[in-house]
Scaffold this active site. Structure first.
Site, PDB file in Angstrom:
ATOM      1  N   HIS A 228       0.812  -1.220   0.000  1.00 45.60           N
ATOM      2  CA  HIS A 228       0.000   0.000   0.000  1.00 45.60           C
ATOM      3  C   HIS A 228       0.840   1.262   0.000  1.00 45.60           C
ATOM      4  O   HIS A 228       1.873   1.359   0.649  1.00 45.60           O
ATOM      5  CB  HIS A 228      -1.088   0.001   1.079  1.00 45.60           C
ATOM      6  CG  HIS A 228      -0.632   0.112   2.507  1.00 45.60           C
ATOM      7  ND1 HIS A 228      -0.459   1.315   3.130  1.00 45.60           N
ATOM      8  CD2 HIS A 228      -0.371  -0.841   3.437  1.00 45.60           C
ATOM      9  CE1 HIS A 228      -0.101   1.110   4.399  1.00 45.60           C
ATOM     10  NE2 HIS A 228      -0.034  -0.197   4.604  1.00 45.60           N
ATOM     11  N   ASP A 248       5.588   1.058   7.043  1.00 50.35           N
ATOM     12  CA  ASP A 248       4.158   0.835   6.758  1.00 50.35           C
ATOM     13  C   ASP A 248       3.672   1.913   5.801  1.00 50.35           C
ATOM     14  O   ASP A 248       3.173   2.927   6.225  1.00 50.35           O
ATOM     15  CB  ASP A 248       3.385   0.865   8.086  1.00 50.35           C
ATOM     16  CG  ASP A 248       1.931   0.493   7.937  1.00 50.35           C
ATOM     17  OD1 ASP A 248       1.532   0.049   6.856  1.00 50.35           O
ATOM     18  OD2 ASP A 248       1.186   0.661   8.920  1.00 50.35           O
ATOM     19  N   GLU A 282      -5.290   2.236   1.932  1.00 46.07           N
ATOM     20  CA  GLU A 282      -5.350   1.008   2.745  1.00 46.07           C
ATOM     21  C   GLU A 282      -5.642   1.328   4.197  1.00 46.07           C
ATOM     22  O   GLU A 282      -6.428   0.653   4.865  1.00 46.07           O
ATOM     23  CB  GLU A 282      -4.012   0.252   2.637  1.00 46.07           C
ATOM     24  CG  GLU A 282      -4.014  -1.124   3.301  1.00 46.07           C
ATOM     25  CD  GLU A 282      -3.560  -1.124   4.764  1.00 46.07           C
ATOM     26  OE1 GLU A 282      -3.633  -2.186   5.404  1.00 46.07           O
ATOM     27  OE2 GLU A 282      -3.147  -0.054   5.277  1.00 46.07           O
ATOM     28  N   GLU A 283      -4.991   2.397   4.685  1.00 48.67           N
ATOM     29  CA  GLU A 283      -5.048   2.709   6.116  1.00 48.67           C
ATOM     30  C   GLU A 283      -6.436   3.161   6.583  1.00 48.67           C
ATOM     31  O   GLU A 283      -6.680   3.301   7.769  1.00 48.67           O
ATOM     32  CB  GLU A 283      -4.022   3.806   6.446  1.00 48.67           C
ATOM     33  CG  GLU A 283      -2.567   3.418   6.185  1.00 48.67           C
ATOM     34  CD  GLU A 283      -2.021   2.453   7.219  1.00 48.67           C
ATOM     35  OE1 GLU A 283      -2.791   1.917   8.030  1.00 48.67           O
ATOM     36  OE2 GLU A 283      -0.788   2.244   7.209  1.00 48.67           O
ATOM     37  N   ASP A 310       3.172  -5.931   3.167  1.00 49.96           N
ATOM     38  CA  ASP A 310       2.847  -4.772   3.994  1.00 49.96           C
ATOM     39  C   ASP A 310       3.689  -4.868   5.252  1.00 49.96           C
ATOM     40  O   ASP A 310       3.400  -5.679   6.134  1.00 49.96           O
ATOM     41  CB  ASP A 310       1.348  -4.767   4.326  1.00 49.96           C
ATOM     42  CG  ASP A 310       0.944  -3.526   5.136  1.00 49.96           C
ATOM     43  OD1 ASP A 310       1.822  -2.689   5.406  1.00 49.96           O
ATOM     44  OD2 ASP A 310      -0.245  -3.418   5.484  1.00 49.96           O
ATOM     45  N   HIS A 387       2.334   4.148  12.109  1.00 48.94           N
ATOM     46  CA  HIS A 387       1.224   5.096  12.285  1.00 48.94           C
ATOM     47  C   HIS A 387       1.621   6.299  13.133  1.00 48.94           C
ATOM     48  O   HIS A 387       0.770   6.975  13.704  1.00 48.94           O
ATOM     49  CB  HIS A 387      -0.018   4.405  12.887  1.00 48.94           C
ATOM     50  CG  HIS A 387      -0.504   3.250  12.073  1.00 48.94           C
ATOM     51  ND1 HIS A 387      -1.510   2.402  12.471  1.00 48.94           N
ATOM     52  CD2 HIS A 387      -0.113   2.805  10.854  1.00 48.94           C
ATOM     53  CE1 HIS A 387      -1.721   1.493  11.554  1.00 48.94           C
ATOM     54  NE2 HIS A 387      -0.883   1.709  10.557  1.00 48.94           N
TER      55      HIS A 387
HETATM   56  N1  BES Z   1       0.379  -2.659   8.074  1.00 52.02           N
HETATM   57  C1  BES Z   1      -0.807  -2.567   8.850  1.00 52.02           C
HETATM   58  C2  BES Z   1      -1.293  -3.932   9.331  1.00 52.02           C
HETATM   59  C3  BES Z   1      -0.480  -4.595  10.416  1.00 52.02           C
HETATM   60  C4  BES Z   1      -0.009  -3.873  11.487  1.00 52.02           C
HETATM   61  C5  BES Z   1      -0.255  -5.943  10.360  1.00 52.02           C
HETATM   62  C6  BES Z   1       0.720  -4.525  12.486  1.00 52.02           C
HETATM   63  C7  BES Z   1       0.446  -6.587  11.364  1.00 52.02           C
HETATM   64  C8  BES Z   1       0.945  -5.866  12.423  1.00 52.02           C
HETATM   65  C9  BES Z   1      -1.916  -1.921   8.033  1.00 52.02           C
HETATM   66  O1  BES Z   1      -1.457  -0.848   7.282  1.00 52.02           O
HETATM   67  C10 BES Z   1      -2.969  -1.397   8.988  1.00 52.02           C
HETATM   68  O2  BES Z   1      -2.695  -0.497   9.713  1.00 52.02           O
HETATM   69  N2  BES Z   1      -4.151  -2.013   8.984  1.00 52.02           N
HETATM   70  C11 BES Z   1      -5.230  -1.629   9.868  1.00 52.02           C
HETATM   71  C12 BES Z   1      -6.521  -2.261   9.452  1.00 52.02           C
HETATM   72  C13 BES Z   1      -7.124  -1.707   8.179  1.00 52.02           C
HETATM   73  C14 BES Z   1      -8.406  -2.447   7.852  1.00 52.02           C
HETATM   74  C15 BES Z   1      -7.368  -0.222   8.272  1.00 52.02           C
HETATM   75  C16 BES Z   1      -4.967  -2.091  11.311  1.00 52.02           C
HETATM   76  O3  BES Z   1      -4.214  -3.045  11.512  1.00 52.02           O
HETATM   77  O4  BES Z   1      -5.556  -1.507  12.223  1.00 52.02           O
HETATM   78 ZN    ZN Z   2      -0.951   0.735   8.830  1.00 56.47          ZN
END
Ligand code: BES
Ligand code: ZN
Length: 529
Positions: A228, A248, A282-283, A310, A387
């Protein structure tokens, strides 16, 4: 985005702690617990409800996962403002992320509900056949892997994280997309079988970027690697909020960029079509990949496999690569694990799960496609800076050695799945024609030939003699093979035991016209056809 403590997944839902733009009505699906919280806030009546079928939510069937999936799912319409309150309430009271899935319309919400309940089959699923998962490109893959460099990946991470942020609604998010399109176009080097396009999303500014290498034999069968493009700072999302998103997920975009660079540098041509995708938004709920996967499914596109990268550059755990088992396909995961054993045998592999649809692979899984997520660490040992303004290249040690492992895995995945078990290194053929006067000579080459048979032959008029030689131009007395009969129909071949340059010499023994055909093996990794 993700908060501490890590979310426990609601039944078959994407956890979502993201910010939404205020004012509009939106459709979401929620689990029982989240619905209760919503109903505390105001009167909400679900438009539809369903009990999910565990199989569709992921491939693992552990007791804990089955438990989490026991919740019913409800489709409700809410104000976007309520979404923020819900997100906060879920986080506060259920100690996990939002636990709701965003839907662009009521119809799509209903379709999603039906899929999760197992009552609807997708067109894409019906059309999908299992790829063979044969590993047969040992003559090609190692040469490509050896040319991939951490420094290139690092430079792309630095370039992408230089944007103030890459949020899906900001100028930085838009510019980063334009920059990546330009970068991939440059890397494609003007090849006519490669296109680089932006995928426009109707509801926000940032575009996804897609590079496509058209398959030679099976162009309708598509292999996808994705990452992403957007970044987020959970403390705020203004134009000027710093969100470098180095790990990320600049690290994922940079990893797939190095795959593209290396393929083009070697003139690699796949049998199946290869797509490199950098998803927008994505975020904020996997929204870019959701639109793309939906459009591919609606078009009935035969995507034979998807790999998501990711977060690839922070080594937080003992193993090198963790294959995540939820919202992914177990048969493809086994194939990916076998790729590591074959091509990256020194790497240690573990498994883990997010417990919810944590990245863009979940968008493809939701459409019935086979997806995998090789991840940088165990779930609770991932990069602690994501983040935030501190998700920088410096905080991954100013190097990209960890990412290189994932880039190499993605290369092996694309070359193997892109070849569908075909071992043959194709012949490369070149033809030339012209005329020679008495005693005139003309040389051809060098031909960059691989191990195997190198053959030159002529037809024509008069009497032309043919010579071939490794490393330098032959003379009529120094050659590796010659053919000097009394016509212009000649043929000679050399069996090469190593890759190298070969030259051909033609001589007019009597004046005449010639058609010269040269056929040889492309060197491994240089499958130019
Ligand atoms: N890269 C993250 C996902 C992640 C974080 C996987 C830590 C494993 C460990 C991704 O960009 C993210 O932040 N995803 C969101 C969910 C999405 C549906 C918005 C999350 O994990 O809260
Ligand atoms: Zn993220």
């Amino acid at each position: 985005m993700r908060f501490q403590p890590k979310p426990l997944a609601a039944a078959g839902l994407l956890a979502l702690c993201s910010l939404a733009h205020a004012g509009e009505k939106v459709w979401i699906s929620v689990g029982d617990a989240a619905l209760k919280l919503l109903q505390k806030q105001k009167v909400v009546t679900p438009a539809a409800s369903a009990s999910p079928m565990a199989r569709l939510a992921g491939t693992d069937s552990s007791a804990a996962t089955a438990d989490r999936r026991a919740e019913n799912i409800h489709l409700v319409q809410v104000d976007e403002d309520d979404l923020l309150h819900l997100s906060a309430a879920v986080h506060r009271e259920l100690k996990r992320c939002g636990g709701f899935m965003f839907h662009p319309s009521q119809a799509e919400g209903l379709a999603s509900l039906q899929r999760q309940a197992g009552t609807a089959k997708m067109a894409a699923v019906a059309a999908l056949t299992r790829p063979s998962y044969t590993i047969a490109q040992q003559a090609v893959v190692p040469g490509l892997l050896s040319q991939m460099q951490a420094s290139n990946i690092g430079q792309t991470i630095v370039d992408l994280s230089a944007y103030v942020n890459r949020y899906y609604q900001t100028a930085g998010g838009v510019s980063a997309s334009d920059w990546l399109k330009q970068r991939w176009t440059t890397l494609a080097g003007g090849r006519s079988d490669i296109t680089v396009e932006q995928f426009t999303h109707a509801s926000w500014k940032q575009k996804s970027v897609i590079a496509t290498i058209k398959g030679t034999d099976r162009p309708t069968e598509v292999v996808v690697i994705g990452a992403h493009l957007d970044s987020i700072n959970q403390a705020g999302t203004t134009e000027t909020t710093r969100a470098p998103g180095a790990d990320d997920d600049a690290s994922g975009v940079a990893s797939i960029t190095e795959v593209l660079r290396t393929m083009v540098a070697n003139g690699y041509k796949p049998r199946r079509t290869l797509k490199f995708m950098a998803y927008a938004a994505e975020e904020v709920g996997l929204r870019g990949s959701q639109e793309i996967a939906t459009s591919y499914a609606n078009a009935g596109t035969n995507v034979v496999g998807v790999m998501q990268l990711d977060m690839t550059n922070y080594k937080g755990s003992v193993n090198d690569i963790y294959l995540y088992t939820d919202y992914t396909d177990s048969a493809q995961n086994t194939f990916v694990s076998n790729l590591i054993k074959t091509y990256l045998p020194t790497l240690k592999v573990g498994t883990d799960k997010c417990g919810y649809g944590c990245s863009d692979h979940a968008s493809w899984t939701a459409k019935g496609y086979y997806a995998s997520l090789p991840f940088e660490a165990a779930f609770n040992q991932d990069n602690p800076y994501i983040h935030t303004a501190n998700d920088t290249y410096a905080n991954s040690g100013n190097q990209a050695d960890h990412s290189l492992k994932f880039a190499r895995l993605a290369m092996a995945y694309m070359v193997e799945l892109g070849s569908d078990g075909s071992t043959g290194i194709p012949d490369k053929t070149e033809t030339f024609s012209g005329s020679l006067t008495l005693n005139q000579t003309r040389s051809f080459g060098p031909f960059k030939a691989g191990v195997g048979s190198f053959k030159a032959s002529t037809t024509g008029t008069g009497d032309i003699d043919l010579y071939a030689r490794r490393t330098s131009v032959p003379t009529t007395t120094t050659y590796d093979c010659k053919s000097d009969g009394s016509t212009s129909t000649e043929s000679c071949s050399i069996n090469l035991t190593a890759n190298g340059d070969v030259y051909v010499l033609l001589k007019g023994y009597r004046a005449g016209n010639y058609n010269l055909t040269v056929t040889y093996k492309a060197p491994a990794g240089l499958l130019t056809r």
